[in-house]
Design an enzyme around this catalytic site. Structure first.
Site, PDB file in Angstrom:
ATOM      1  N   LYS A  97       0.838  -1.193   0.000  1.00  0.00           N
ATOM      2  CA  LYS A  97       0.000   0.000   0.000  1.00  0.00           C
ATOM      3  C   LYS A  97       0.876   1.247   0.000  1.00  0.00           C
ATOM      4  O   LYS A  97       1.506   1.574   1.004  1.00  0.00           O
ATOM      5  CB  LYS A  97      -0.926  -0.001   1.219  1.00  0.00           C
ATOM      6  CG  LYS A  97      -1.984  -1.084   1.191  1.00  0.00           C
ATOM      7  CD  LYS A  97      -2.920  -1.005   2.376  1.00  0.00           C
ATOM      8  CE  LYS A  97      -2.252  -1.439   3.658  1.00  0.00           C
ATOM      9  NZ  LYS A  97      -3.210  -1.518   4.789  1.00  0.00           N
ATOM     10  N   ARG A 104       8.536   2.136   6.705  1.00  0.00           N
ATOM     11  CA  ARG A 104       9.159   1.198   7.642  1.00  0.00           C
ATOM     12  C   ARG A 104      10.683   1.227   7.559  1.00  0.00           C
ATOM     13  O   ARG A 104      11.358   0.338   8.055  1.00  0.00           O
ATOM     14  CB  ARG A 104       8.615  -0.209   7.389  1.00  0.00           C
ATOM     15  CG  ARG A 104       7.089  -0.272   7.507  1.00  0.00           C
ATOM     16  CD  ARG A 104       6.550  -1.666   7.468  1.00  0.00           C
ATOM     17  NE  ARG A 104       6.843  -2.408   8.692  1.00  0.00           N
ATOM     18  CZ  ARG A 104       6.345  -3.600   8.994  1.00  0.00           C
ATOM     19  NH1 ARG A 104       5.493  -4.168   8.146  1.00  0.00           N
ATOM     20  NH2 ARG A 104       6.667  -4.222  10.101  1.00  0.00           N
ATOM     21  N   ASP A 169      -4.612  -6.888 -12.095  1.00  0.00           N
ATOM     22  CA  ASP A 169      -3.447  -7.523 -11.471  1.00  0.00           C
ATOM     23  C   ASP A 169      -2.445  -7.987 -12.529  1.00  0.00           C
ATOM     24  O   ASP A 169      -1.235  -7.761 -12.405  1.00  0.00           O
ATOM     25  CB  ASP A 169      -3.885  -8.725 -10.631  1.00  0.00           C
ATOM     26  CG  ASP A 169      -4.626  -8.317  -9.376  1.00  0.00           C
ATOM     27  OD1 ASP A 169      -4.162  -7.396  -8.690  1.00  0.00           O
ATOM     28  OD2 ASP A 169      -5.667  -8.925  -9.074  1.00  0.00           O
TER      29      ASP A 169
END
Length: 405
Positions: A97, A104, A169
């Protein structure tokens, strides 16, 4: 760099690709690399496996030829192991996302500190930047189709409908593959790494470009199709014969002339509405568009698919029977090209599914392995980048890695 044990084949032999992502989009990029000969490492979470594993058959196709690494790449020594792996990696693909990796602490700059030549492909629903309202939202196939203007163009006149199975996708995954290879070409020229921002909705925006251009340059939006027929052109799309369905494309001067003779509309040829040299019949702008459809429907309904295919072959009109899935295996073209193939799963079963595409003449792809189990190659991969048995066991004991039981 020493490579993991695998046969050498395909145009990408010797390339190391690592991907982190679940389900379809990101992993589809990895699948393409793996089938074209690259050494592809699939990173999975330690605590839980990729959700695709719950499917009974599809993962055996989508995860064949891969090396499975189960590692917590965001925490302590797991992060260190991941960054060490990046030092020997050519292409890294992550699907998440928005800028999840950067949030992080694993930014492009951190990765380039460990490997200045690394190609990084970020695949997300809405991109790595933009507005707070959208950038960090989750996205799947239907989300990307809906937000891109692709979905609203599909379906029937009465209701829009997403294109399945999981079109966004696969398009997005293939975009990641081609973009990463383009970047790698430049990296090998300059020695400087690249970062690619792939937003699924932008991929589908581009895939839906054909009809949108009329709106962006004139304000006219093409209507949706009716019963599978092309929204613009008569004689194009899905049609019903006496014993099933075909698709056809009535395109070309000679094709239209000869078809009109067969369906009883020869008298319209050379009129102001259908002048000589007409190559397409516009369904809306041509006043005879509805009549062409009516006559063509009646003619097709009175003939079998075999009869239609034979006649259209004589007229050089493109058409094809709408095949059911059971019909694929016995179709002579499928058989001749081995479009459906079989391979062995890791537990010795035989799995059947689509073969490698496209077909490289001099350096063909190969299926050399079924889907690996969760953590199956963790130890081998860590040893490959310099970890000892004790180092690996320490990672496992801390819950930062999983090795096959």
């Amino acid at each position: 760099m020493d490579h993991l044990p695998m046969p050498k084949f395909g145009p990408l032999a010797g390339l190391r690709v690592v991907f982190s992502g679940i389900e379809i989009a990101g992993p589809f990029a990895g699948q393409m690399f793996a089938e074209w000969g690259a050494e592809v490492i699939w990173i999975e979470n330690v605590a839980w496996a990729d959700t695709i594993r719950v499917q009974p058959n599809y993962p055996q196709l989508s995860r064949r030829n891969l090396h499975a690494l189960s590692l917590n790449i965001f925490k302590d020594e797991g992060r260190e192991a991941f960054l060490k792996l990046m030092e020997t990696t050519d292409i890294f693909i992550e699907a998440s996302k928005g800028p999840a990796f950067a949030r992080r602490g694993i930014t492009d700059e951190v990765l380039w500190q460990h490997n200045p030549k690394l190609v990084i492909a970020h695949l997300s629903g809405f991109g790595q930047y933009g507005t707070e309202e959208y950038t960090n939202l989750p996205a799947y196939n239907t989300i990307a189709q809906a937000f891109s203007g692709y979905l609203i163009q599909n379906g029937d006149v009465d209701q829009p409908m997403p294109a399945f199975p999981y079109t966004a996708d696969y398009f997005s995954g293939l975009t990641a593959t081609t973009a990463a290879l383009a970047a790698l070409h430049k990296v090998r020229e300059t020695g400087k790494g690249e970062s690619i921002d792939i937003a699924m909705y932008e991929v589908m925006l581009r895939m839906g470009q054909y009809f949108m251009m009329d709106y962006f340059n004139g304000g006219e939006m093409c209507p949706r199709m009716s019963k599978g027929k092309d929204p613009y052109y008569a004689g194009c799309g899905l049609y019903k014969c006496a014993d099933g369905y075909i698709v056809m494309e009535l395109v070309g001067i000679t094709q239209i002339e000869e078809c009109f003779k067969d369906i009883g509309l020869a008298h319209l040829l050379g009129t102001p509405e259908i002048p000589e040299g007409t190559q397409l019949i516009h369904r809306i702008e041509c006043p005879y568009g509805p009549l062409v459809e009516e006559k063509l429907d009646a003619w097709l309904a009175a003939h079998t698919i075999a009869e239609v295919k034979k006649r259209f072959a004589e007229l050089n009109i493109a058409c094809a029977k709408v095949l059911t899935v059971p019909e694929l295996e016995s179709n002579p073209q499928y058989v001749a090209r081995e479009s459906i193939t079989q391979w062995q799963t890791m537990d010795g079963r035989t799995c059947k599914g689509p073969n490698i595409m496209p077909k490289f003449k001099n350096n063909p792809g190969q299926i050399w392995r079924g889907m690996p189990s969760h953590g199956m190659d963790t130890a081998a991969i860590l040893k490959n980048i310099g970890y000892s048995e004790n180092d690996i066991q320490e990672l496992v004991s801390k819950g930062l890695a999983k090795v096959e039981d």
